[in-house]
Design a protein around this motif. Structure first.
Motif, PDB file in Angstrom:
ATOM      1  N   ILE A  71      38.154  35.404  23.398  1.00  0.00           N
ATOM      2  CA  ILE A  71      37.725  34.416  22.410  1.00  0.00           C
ATOM      3  C   ILE A  71      38.176  34.797  21.001  1.00  0.00           C
ATOM      4  N   VAL A  72      38.070  36.069  20.635  1.00  0.00           N
ATOM      5  CA  VAL A  72      38.533  36.439  19.288  1.00  0.00           C
ATOM      6  C   VAL A  72      40.055  36.373  19.192  1.00  0.00           C
ATOM      7  N   SER A  73      40.728  36.276  20.318  1.00  0.00           N
ATOM      8  CA  SER A  73      42.181  36.126  20.302  1.00  0.00           C
ATOM      9  C   SER A  73      42.595  34.837  19.605  1.00  0.00           C
ATOM     10  N   PHE A  74      41.727  33.817  19.648  1.00  0.00           N
ATOM     11  CA  PHE A  74      42.076  32.566  18.970  1.00  0.00           C
ATOM     12  C   PHE A  74      41.115  32.249  17.828  1.00  0.00           C
ATOM     13  N   SER A  75      40.464  33.279  17.304  1.00  0.00           N
ATOM     14  CA  SER A  75      39.648  33.121  16.108  1.00  0.00           C
ATOM     15  C   SER A  75      40.527  33.261  14.875  1.00  0.00           C
ATOM     16  N   THR A  76      40.129  32.599  13.792  1.00  0.00           N
ATOM     17  CA  THR A  76      40.816  32.805  12.516  1.00  0.00           C
ATOM     18  C   THR A  76      39.951  33.624  11.558  1.00  0.00           C
ATOM     19  N   ASP A  77      38.871  34.196  12.071  1.00  0.00           N
ATOM     20  CA  ASP A  77      37.981  35.045  11.288  1.00  0.00           C
ATOM     21  C   ASP A  77      38.437  36.487  11.450  1.00  0.00           C
ATOM     22  N   GLU A  78      39.006  37.049  10.403  1.00  0.00           N
ATOM     23  CA  GLU A  78      39.548  38.398  10.499  1.00  0.00           C
ATOM     24  C   GLU A  78      38.481  39.452  10.760  1.00  0.00           C
ATOM     25  N   THR A  79      37.261  39.205  10.337  1.00  0.00           N
ATOM     26  CA  THR A  79      36.191  40.151  10.637  1.00  0.00           C
ATOM     27  C   THR A  79      35.985  40.258  12.141  1.00  0.00           C
ATOM     28  N   ALA A  80      36.072  39.133  12.823  1.00  0.00           N
ATOM     29  CA  ALA A  80      35.903  39.123  14.272  1.00  0.00           C
ATOM     30  C   ALA A  80      37.123  39.671  15.001  1.00  0.00           C
ATOM     31  N   ARG A  81      38.311  39.543  14.407  1.00  0.00           N
ATOM     32  CA  ARG A  81      39.575  39.899  15.079  1.00  0.00           C
ATOM     33  C   ARG A  81      40.066  41.313  14.780  1.00  0.00           C
ATOM     34  N   SER A  82      39.948  41.713  13.536  1.00  0.00           N
ATOM     35  CA  SER A  82      40.621  42.934  13.091  1.00  0.00           C
ATOM     36  C   SER A  82      40.158  44.162  13.879  1.00  0.00           C
ATOM     37  N   GLY A  83      41.136  44.866  14.455  1.00  0.00           N
ATOM     38  CA  GLY A  83      40.834  46.090  15.180  1.00  0.00           C
ATOM     39  C   GLY A  83      40.565  45.897  16.653  1.00  0.00           C
ATOM     40  N   PHE A  84      40.722  44.676  17.161  1.00  0.00           N
ATOM     41  CA  PHE A  84      40.379  44.419  18.559  1.00  0.00           C
ATOM     42  C   PHE A  84      41.565  43.968  19.415  1.00  0.00           C
ATOM     43  N   GLY A  85      42.786  44.032  18.884  1.00  0.00           N
ATOM     44  CA  GLY A  85      43.948  43.653  19.672  1.00  0.00           C
ATOM     45  C   GLY A  85      44.289  44.715  20.706  1.00  0.00           C
TER      46      GLY A  85
END
Length: 408
Positions: A154-168
């Motif tokens: 789900i965070v893969s298609f989020s545009t919220d960097e707080t939710a995405r950053s560091g989780f790839g």
């Protein structure tokens, strides 16, 4: 061994959490110990009017008598079998939930994120089995500023960097377009598109409501393109906006609806994917599952929730009190509020940034006995239980006015 002593004050309990709880939340400094209806009480006995309702998980208030009774009754009989066996509560729950939402079949899960993940899997499987998309080529179109949960996919298609950053690294297969933009949506859809996944109203983004005709346009576009319309109604559904589902404001019936939060009545986690038989029918044994999904306790509480909604009383109440909320907020525009969006008993309120962040305003409201929560920047969200009274709602708006005037 000496038994540990348990701190009793709010400050002591908050300090006790620090070394043992992961710091993935930044809650307001209030420690709730009891609750009833629209009110909660902290460990010192201070009372607060709950204007958040568990992000819509408590649409029917805290400890609604019918829901508590259903849970107690089921606790004395059976709580869990797993889906290895049938249970005597699941069929009735599924039948009534499908009828309530105008759909054919139900896939029961537990959390909202699980419902979204399940919807993604279903859309892809449907694309391969029914639409004929080549293997592993299916795409799903989503919109910017979405919030569907925080799992890796789900965070893969989020545009919220707080939710995405560091989780790839992130899951591929998603195309992001602006919200409320039919032209951009149409340009992103092609023969590989399995589904368009959107929140009819974007909650975490600040209760963003699309233009009239947008949802109907999404429905028509997906129908023409031969792909699914998947509506995430986890926050917006089950009475919150004055209708059973937010899409009903435009007379739209999606192919798949994702439900959660209020479906568990604030008692147990319950979520569900409801949809057309052609879509949910693509699943076969072993392809998807959940040990707790559809458990007897969840089904009993979920059935009681559906029974409350079948009367239409809560939908009407949200619509009527929504007018009180809208009028009260309109009166504050230019007096600390620079804008707002509301539908039913749900509002995103943009506070003048000069008066503080949404977090600061929420903290001031807490000191006035009102619990609300910020979204981003200087925006706060209001989503009281649908059981709130007009007087209680008016009182909360008066408290908002007070803290804005005091901060000016």
């Amino acid at each position: 061994m000496t038994a540990p002593t348990h701190p009793r004050t709010s400050d002591e309990l908050i300090r006790a959490e620090e070394p043992v709880l992961a710091h993935n939340y930044h809650p307001l400094p209030v420690v709730v110990a009891r609750a009833e209806g629209a009110w909660v009480e902290d460990v010192e006995g201070r009372r607060y009017l709950d204007m958040l309702a568990g992000y819509s998980a408590l649409n029917f208030g805290h400890r609604h008598p019918a829901l508590v009774e259903a849970a107690h009754r089921q606790l004395d009989r059976l709580t869990l079998t797993s889906r290895a066996f049938h249970n005597d509560r699941l069929a009735g729950f599924a039948e009534r939930l499908a009828a309530l939402t105008g759909q054919d079949m139900v896939l029961p899960m537990n959390t909202g994120a699980e419902a979204v993940e399940s919807g993604i899997k279903l859309a892809r499987k449907w694309a391969y089995d029914v639409k004929g998309v080549p293997a592993d080529r299916a795409t799903i179109v989503v919109v910017a500023d979405n919030f569907h949960g925080r799992t890796t996919t789900i965070v893969s298609f989020s545009t919220d960097e707080t939710a995405r950053s560091g989780f790839g690294p992130f899951t591929p297969g998603f195309r992001i377009v602006p919200y409320n933009d039919l032209a951009a949506l149409e340009a992103a859809v092609d023969e590989t598109t399995a589904a368009v996944l959107i929140e009819p109203i974007q909650g975490e983004a600040g209760v963003l409501i699309p233009d009239d005709g947008y949802l109907a346009g999404v429905r028509e576009l997906t129908r023409r393109a031969g792909c699914l319309f998947v509506a995430d109604e986890i926050q917006s559904g089950l009475g919150r906006t004055g209708r059973t589902l937010a899409v009903e404001h435009e007379g739209v019936v999606p192919d798949v609806v994702l439900l959660g939060k209020a479906l568990g009545g604030g008692i147990v986690p319950v979520s569900a994917v409801v949809g057309r038989r052609e879509v949910l029918g693509v699943l076969h044994p072993g392809e998807h599952g959940s040990t707790f999904g559809g458990n007897p306790l969840a089904a009993a509480v979920g059935t009681a929730v559906v029974e409350l909604l079948e009367t239409g009383a809560f939908q009407r109440r949200a619509a009527e009190l929504g007018e009180v909320l809208r009028d009260g907020l309109a009166a504050l525009v230019g007096r600390g509020v620079v804008g707002f969006r509301s539908r039913g008993l749900w509002a995103g309120v943009d506070v003048d940034p000069a008066l503080g962040t949404g977090r600061a305003v929420s903290e001031r409201l807490m000191r006035e006995g009102i619990l609300a929560k910020d979204t981003h920047g200087s925006t706060i969200r209001l989503a009281p239980p649908l059981t709130i009274t007009a007087d209680e709602l008016t009182s909360a708006l008066a408290s908002l006015e007070k803290v804005l005037v005091a901060g000016a």
